[in-house]
Design a protein around this motif. Sequence first.
Motif, PDB file in Angstrom:
ATOM      1  N   GLU A 221       0.821  -1.210   0.000  1.00 45.10           N
ATOM      2  CA  GLU A 221       0.000   0.000   0.000  1.00 45.10           C
ATOM      3  C   GLU A 221       0.857   1.262   0.000  1.00 45.10           C
ATOM      4  N   ARG A 222       2.092   1.183   0.521  1.00 40.50           N
ATOM      5  CA  ARG A 222       2.982   2.333   0.474  1.00 40.50           C
ATOM      6  C   ARG A 222       3.634   2.458  -0.909  1.00 40.50           C
ATOM      7  N   THR A 223       3.995   1.307  -1.490  1.00 38.72           N
ATOM      8  CA  THR A 223       4.640   1.339  -2.796  1.00 38.72           C
ATOM      9  C   THR A 223       3.737   1.961  -3.851  1.00 38.72           C
ATOM     10  N   GLU A 224       2.419   1.861  -3.662  1.00 41.05           N
ATOM     11  CA  GLU A 224       1.499   2.496  -4.607  1.00 41.05           C
ATOM     12  C   GLU A 224       1.766   3.990  -4.728  1.00 41.05           C
ATOM     13  N   ARG A 225       2.241   4.593  -3.649  1.00 42.30           N
ATOM     14  CA  ARG A 225       2.553   6.020  -3.681  1.00 42.30           C
ATOM     15  C   ARG A 225       3.781   6.308  -4.528  1.00 42.30           C
ATOM     16  N   LEU A 226       4.524   5.266  -4.886  1.00 40.30           N
ATOM     17  CA  LEU A 226       5.761   5.444  -5.643  1.00 40.30           C
ATOM     18  C   LEU A 226       5.592   5.078  -7.106  1.00 40.30           C
ATOM     19  N   VAL A 227       4.362   4.918  -7.546  1.00 42.08           N
ATOM     20  CA  VAL A 227       4.073   4.680  -8.958  1.00 42.08           C
ATOM     21  C   VAL A 227       3.662   6.009  -9.588  1.00 42.08           C
TER      22      VAL A 227
END
Length: 355
Positions: free
Chosen positions: A5-11
């Motif tokens: 869910e945090r990695t989504e912010r890095l897309v």
Amino acid sequence: MTSPERTERLVLPGVLTAEQARQTVAGIAAQQRDDGAIPWFRGHHLDPWDHVEAAMALDAAGEHDRAEAAYRWLAAHQQPDGSWYAAYADGDAAAPTDRARETNFCAYPAVGIWHHYLATGDDAFLDRMWPVVTAAVAFVLELQQPGGQIGWKREADGTAHTDALLTGSSSIHHALRCALAMAEHREEPQPDWELAAGWLGHAIRRHPERFLDKSRYSMDWYYPVLGGALRGTAAKERVEEGWDRFVVPGFGCRCVVPNPWVTGGESAELALALWAMGESDRALDVLQWMGHLRADDGMYWTGYVFENEAVWPVERTTWTAGALLLAVAALGGDDATVQVFRGDALPAGLDPDCC
């Protein structure tokens, strides 16, 4: 593992896919020592500022344990006067290679520590790190000059350099505001810090003559915006004034004019400054241009000489990748990163009403 869910912010379209984001985060993590230290890359040195930048990127990716380990390293190796040395060989605290203590380096942990708290809500962590922040701020403010600017550093023998750098002082301005946010959260007012931040912001906005002339360097151009001293019309005017000198469309931001060299760290930080002042479209353009610096392992080359079409230096640094990830996190709406770099909720300091 990186939290999905945090990695989504890095897309970010045209900048990072989910797989590319995971690869870049893993690339930073692979350089971190078991004791938490994050050197530029293994075998190179660690400096406290870039160590914090990389730790913040790990937090933006949900790697909170790794980020906390980086801050524990700082707490364990802080000098009695509240400082850290300027450089440590491969992040080995027993092997400092530069025993000068730079005020900008010593202030910046406050930014990272506040960012980690906002990302985790860990009050116990903030309790442990509060003495680290207060000691570091005390060291930094000992070098504040009567005009508000902050002297550059103390040498190993204790000699103070009272000349001030605009980039460093702008970063310190950001750090003081983060330290004040911590103080406010803890209900421990720090009026001296408020005065110091106010005088410093005033010097940055109104008195360029109080700083060494480093106007050839792009960081002196955009850091007053990135550090929050300039916003609104003043920020817009400053960015427009330097855009054609420092920005090479399709490649990124020069490090220094007139050299035909763009650098990843400066490009990512410029994008973060543009986003902070409301120029998200231009910020996205700059980040997309950085694609030519991406290496096969997901890390980013430090720079590129566009006249010779050559990567230089031949190194992939944790802080370059970290700056890119933080800019992507900001544009993606990661709450902790937004709060720290847009600064809407950060105390501004007491603004002096005289010269």
